[in-house]
Write an enzyme that holds these catalytic residues in place. Structure first.
Site, mmCIF file in Angstrom:
data_model
loop_
_atom_site.group_PDB
_atom_site.id
_atom_site.type_symbol
_atom_site.label_atom_id
_atom_site.label_comp_id
_atom_site.label_asym_id
_atom_site.label_seq_id
_atom_site.Cartn_x
_atom_site.Cartn_y
_atom_site.Cartn_z
ATOM 1 C CB ALA A 33 58.242 51.221 13.531
ATOM 2 C CD GLU A 132 44.133 45.827 8.171
ATOM 3 O OE1 GLU A 132 44.104 46.019 9.380
ATOM 4 O OE2 GLU A 132 43.088 45.658 7.487
ATOM 5 C CB ILE A 139 39.948 48.925 3.250
ATOM 6 C CG1 ILE A 139 39.592 49.421 1.850
ATOM 7 C CG2 ILE A 139 38.978 49.466 4.287
ATOM 8 C CD1 ILE A 139 38.213 48.959 1.371
ATOM 9 C CE LYS A 208 40.026 39.570 -0.971
ATOM 10 N NZ LYS A 208 39.750 40.246 -2.249
HETATM 11 N N1 HSE Z 1 41.500 39.301 -7.004
HETATM 12 C C1 HSE Z 1 41.277 40.106 -5.850
HETATM 13 C C2 HSE Z 1 40.208 41.124 -6.192
HETATM 14 C C3 HSE Z 1 42.561 40.757 -5.432
HETATM 15 O O1 HSE Z 1 39.803 41.204 -7.356
HETATM 16 O O2 HSE Z 1 39.744 41.848 -5.329
HETATM 17 C C4 HSE Z 1 42.701 41.038 -3.994
HETATM 18 O O3 HSE Z 1 42.392 39.986 -3.159
#
Ligand code: HSE
Length: 441
Positions: A33, A132, A139, A208
């Site tokens: 950094a 991230e 990942i 996500k």
């Molecule tokens: N509860 C989520 C999972 C954890 O099972 O992937 C990470 O977002």
């Protein structure tokens, strides 16, 4: 140079993991950094619990329960929001931004639902919001989509982005466990969200996916347009029949660019057992991205847990440390595309999605029943890829049989119309179970 100072809001799994990784690897991180990164303040609802977890490191931080005091502290450069949810976390993130603080967050729900508001506020203040850790834990998929694949016109993403449900599906298939036993196992291992409904009903995966879709296609966050179906109603028999037909069932998040709009959907999905995604088992995550230049790429790793998620949080802290003095116009835009260039491409309703389908129904074993069903499918322009007649396992000697039909790609509304006609046949004695098949990629 003085270390950059981080205020941590929340000290649960991700917060404590971030503290541990940052301390353990501080020398390496400083070399990367260009200056040290230190967590100097932590605010948490229950400081006594955090104090015990900090152990001897407690002397290096100022610990308290006042979130605003951390945000308002002029010595704090970056606020790391590790609380989760869309309630107080939203208020605290907006407050941090308004105070000119950069924000690092692992909060997928917050960004999927309030991302547009948060990024607009951040632009006004010229601060970064890095996330991230919000998608697929360790990942670096945000980095890959936003920067590594920036040359590409991205065509599609298909991901196993919820470890809890993938663990449950693996346990059900490999060990023949029922859904509730497999869920209890996932909770005991700490994979599930505090409220496992978000995991098993596909909501966490949809949060996500919404974030990835926005970055991939340069569209605003539109969680409310996502189609979301979880695994709680998935029958063990379908996992078995799918396996007999050469498929595995995964909870996939799929987002795809089509001529009519963007597909944005999470549901249990059959994928060929030969595909790499099909062999992603247990709590692991994997994301397959298809770009026009690069072709298909696959990203695999741990999507949850203290240190895998901390790996992503610390990467964001390093990014902010490197870039916070840069002109905001020269930073990577939050959603990869310049904000004034976001597209208004519509997100398609599920009825307008194109997919292959797995249909299971129970029929009376009489002459002509299959002919009736196939005629209805043909009338609807639906092409059959495979048709299996199975001996019904739960019904003894009554002449009923399970029929499983695999269709080629077709429009969802056409399949639904055909199902309604099939269910109206007197020889069909069950409702039709419909699952989607992902044949692309
Ligand atoms: N509860 C989520 C999972 C954890 O099972 O992937 C990470 O977002």
């Amino acid at each position: 140079m003085e270390p950059i100072k981080v205020g941590l809001l929340g000290f649960g799994t991700v917060g404590s993991g971030t503290f541990t990784v940052l301390r353990r690897n501080q020398e390496e991180i400083k070399r990367r950094a260009g200056r040290g990164i230190e967590i100097t303040r932590i605010a948490v609802r229950n400081p006594a619990k955090a104090l015990a977890a900090l152990g001897e490191a407690a002397s290096t931080v100022q610990l308290g329960s006042d979130f605003n005091a951390v945000i308002d502290d002029p010595a704090i450069d970056i606020v790391a929001e590790m609380i989760g949810g869309t309630g107080i976390a939203r208020e605290l993130v907006l407050r941090a931004i308004s105070k000119g603080k950069h924000v690092v967050t692992a909060n997928k729900a917050l960004l999927a639902v309030h991302g547009t508001e948060i990024f607009a506020a951040a632009r006004t203040q010229g601060v970064m919001v890095a996330f991230e850790a919000a998608v697929a834990g360790g990942i670096p998929i945000i980095k890959a989509l936003r920067e590594g694949l920036t040359a590409n016109r991205i065509q599609s993403i298909a991901g196993i982005i919820n470890g809890t449900t993938n663990y449950i599906l693996s346990e059900m298939r490999e060990r023949g466990l029922d859904f509730a036993t497999a869920l209890a196992g996932a909770q005991a291992l700490g994979y599930a969200e505090a409220d496992p409904t978000f995991d098993i009903e596909g909501v966490d995966a949809a949060h996500k996916l919404t974030i990835m879709s926005a970055i991939a296609f340069g569209i605003p966050m539109q969680f409310d347009r996502a189609y979301v179906e979880g695994i709680s109603k998935l029958a063990a028999i379908d996992i078995k029949y799918a396996e007999d037909l050469g498929y595995r069932i995964k909870l996939l998040g799929i987002t795809r660019r089509t001529e009519r709009g963007i597909e944005l959907r999470v549901h249990p999905t059959l994928i060929s057992a030969k595909r790499l995604l099909a062999s992603v088992e247990g709590a692991m995550n994997a994301v397959e991205v298809h770009g026009d230049a690069v072709g298909t790429t696959l990203y695999y790793g741990k999507g949850a847990g203290a240190e895998p998620t901390a790996s992503a949080v610390v990467a964001d802290l390093v990014d902010v440390t490197r870039l916070h003095t840069a002109d905001p116009g020269h930073r990577v835009p939050h959603l990869a595309f310049q904000p004034q260039s976001l597209a208004d491409t519509p997100v398609l309703p599920i009825d307008d999605v194109t997919s292959g389908y797995y249909l299971r129904l129970r029929v009376a074993d009489v002459t002509g029943v299959l002919a009736d069903i196939t005629r209805i499918l043909a009338d609807a322009g639906i092409s059959i890829d495979a048709l299996l007649q199975k001996e019904a396992e739960q019904v003894a000697d009554n002449g009923e049989t399970d029929v499983v039909i695999i269709t080629h790609d077709t429009l969802e509304k056409n399949v639904n119309a055909a199902i309604a006609r099939i269910e109206a046949l007197s020889t069909v004695v069950s409702n039709v179970t419909k699952l989607r098949i992902e044949a692309h990629g």
